[in-house]
Design a protein around this motif. Sequence first.
Motif: not given
Length: 129
Positions: A96, A98, A120, A122, A124-126, A128
């Motif tokens: 992933r 960012v 993604f 951020s 954090e989102q990547a 998650a």
Amino acid sequence: MAASEPVRPGGAPEEDQGADGVVVVERAPGAVVLRVTGELDLATAPKLQQKVDSALREDPPALLVIDLSAVTFLASAGMAVLVSAHRGSGAGTAVRVVAASRVTLRPLELTKLTTELAVFPSAEQALAG
């Protein structure tokens, strides 16, 4: 990333400085995060490629996140490393990227790499998913 575990013994994340960029390696359970700072160009891309290869070879994680949040310039050499990581990761590792700023996201959109890469906004989102 609250639960990050440094790669280098002694408590500091592993850092690799290029002429204009830095690649920092962080480990979390089941994931490796490569944080790139500065320019991701012909000078820095080989350093990132080395870190990608190392992460995928030594103990392949379930997730490899390449964080471009602090990148100030994204050249084609950098984009080639992203594609190489994606294509060479194997079935057991998701890659992933960012990229949220105009500096990083726009080149990926113009080259249509956003259709191939999981991008993604951020880290954090990547992480998650």
